[in-house]
Design a protein around this motif. Structure first.
Motif, mmCIF file in Angstrom:
data_model
loop_
_atom_site.group_PDB
_atom_site.id
_atom_site.type_symbol
_atom_site.label_atom_id
_atom_site.label_comp_id
_atom_site.label_asym_id
_atom_site.label_seq_id
_atom_site.Cartn_x
_atom_site.Cartn_y
_atom_site.Cartn_z
ATOM 1 N N ALA A 24 6.474 -3.281 0.339
ATOM 2 C CA ALA A 24 5.832 -2.906 -0.936
ATOM 3 C C ALA A 24 4.645 -1.912 -0.486
ATOM 4 C CB ALA A 24 5.335 -4.022 -1.471
ATOM 5 N N LEU A 27 5.744 1.451 0.903
ATOM 6 C CA LEU A 27 6.385 2.238 -0.089
ATOM 7 C C LEU A 27 5.279 2.863 -1.076
ATOM 8 C CD1 LEU A 27 9.579 0.258 -1.057
ATOM 9 C CD2 LEU A 27 9.503 2.478 -0.033
ATOM 10 N N VAL A 28 4.286 1.931 -1.246
ATOM 11 C CA VAL A 28 3.218 2.420 -2.418
ATOM 12 C C VAL A 28 2.429 3.489 -1.377
ATOM 13 C CG1 VAL A 28 1.149 1.570 -3.349
ATOM 14 C CG2 VAL A 28 3.118 0.217 -3.723
ATOM 15 N N LYS A 31 4.675 6.510 -1.686
ATOM 16 C CA LYS A 31 5.305 7.234 -2.805
ATOM 17 C C LYS A 31 4.156 6.918 -3.986
ATOM 18 C CE LYS A 31 10.031 6.464 -1.929
ATOM 19 N NZ LYS A 31 11.384 6.117 -2.218
ATOM 20 N N THR A 36 6.914 3.328 -7.101
ATOM 21 C CA THR A 36 7.564 2.065 -6.521
ATOM 22 C C THR A 36 8.030 1.131 -7.373
ATOM 23 O OG1 THR A 36 5.986 2.396 -4.369
ATOM 24 C CG2 THR A 36 7.206 0.471 -4.511
ATOM 25 N N ALA A 40 13.293 -1.029 -5.246
ATOM 26 C CA ALA A 40 13.102 -0.273 -4.005
ATOM 27 C C ALA A 40 12.646 -1.101 -2.849
ATOM 28 C CB ALA A 40 12.229 0.942 -4.298
ATOM 29 N N VAL A 41 11.689 -2.027 -3.364
ATOM 30 C CA VAL A 41 10.683 -2.929 -2.379
ATOM 31 C C VAL A 41 11.568 -4.022 -1.887
ATOM 32 C CG1 VAL A 41 9.046 -4.674 -2.091
ATOM 33 C CG2 VAL A 41 8.373 -2.386 -3.397
ATOM 34 N N LYS A 59 5.285 -6.611 -8.953
ATOM 35 C CA LYS A 59 5.492 -5.639 -7.871
ATOM 36 C C LYS A 59 3.812 -5.580 -7.427
ATOM 37 C CE LYS A 59 4.805 -1.441 -9.309
ATOM 38 N NZ LYS A 59 5.324 -0.199 -9.965
#
Length: 209
Positions: A24, A27-28, A31, A36, A40-41, A59
């Motif tokens: 997480a 990705l954060v 993106k 996110t 995806a996580v 999330k």
């Protein structure tokens, strides 16, 4: 219970928790928070969407490494038996409940960095604070047994409005202790809360000169 099997399950849960949290955050940072998704996580962490929600309710919690707070029985018993005055003991109880929303006290600096980078995450931390305050307020009303209430009768207000005010003041003390020295709070939150309570106590009951 087989301690070996229990230890294996705990290690597996900790590993999955870390995988999801790390995915997480990565990705954060790459993106952004809005782009996110939970899917995806989960994919990046190698777990199912269902497994994701076994570890994190949102999330935002996965990014922060937080979860919904709860009231530990040991901290409730400490509140009931404590020799402290009602304000610092309530602040300690609230801080203990707030600490349950983090994963074993880990990731303190990272959470601060992520909130600085993505201020919208602060809303989620506020949700946890409000939930913790509600847990403590409800406990004061519903969980005190008659003999416990009698022991605290000379300190604990009986009016629900006053009890609510007590919890809100305890929350202010806890936040003050944290903001004054976040590093110290992370190391020894109990001492930090007691010291902060003493400061507020001196303001509420100033010594005449």
């Amino acid at each position: 219970m087989d301690e070996t099997n229990e230890g294996g399950r705990t290690a597996r849960r900790n590993r999955h928790w870390t995988q999801i949290h790390e995915a997480a955050v990565a990705l954060v940072l790459e993106k952004g928070l809005a782009a996110t998704t939970v899917d995806a996580v989960a994919s990046a962490a190698g777990v199912s969407r269902r497994s994701f929600f076994n570890y994190f309710p949102t999330k935002e919690d996965a990014v922060l490494g937080t979860r919904e707070p709860w009231l530990p029985e040991a901290d409730w018993e400490d509140f009931v038996s404590s020799k402290l005055e009602v304000l610092p003991r309530t602040a300690k109880l609230l801080a203990a409940v707030l600490n349950t929303s983090t994963h074993a006290g880990e990731g303190f600096r990272r959470r601060r960095e992520m909130v600085r980078a993505f201020p919208e995450l602060r809303r989620r931390t506020h949700v946890h604070v409000q939930a913790a305050e509600q847990l403590v307020a409800t406990a004061l009303i519903e969980r005190l047994k008659p003999h416990q209430a009698a022991l605290l009768a000379h300190e604990l207000p009986t009016d629900p409005g006053a009890q609510h005010a007590l919890v809100l003041l305890a929350g202010t003390i806890t936040r003050y202790a944290f903001t004054e020295d976040p590093e110290e709070f992370a190391r020894d939150w109990q001492s930090a809360v007691v010291r902060a309570s003493a400061i507020f106590g001196s303001l509420l009951h100033p010594v005449s000169r």
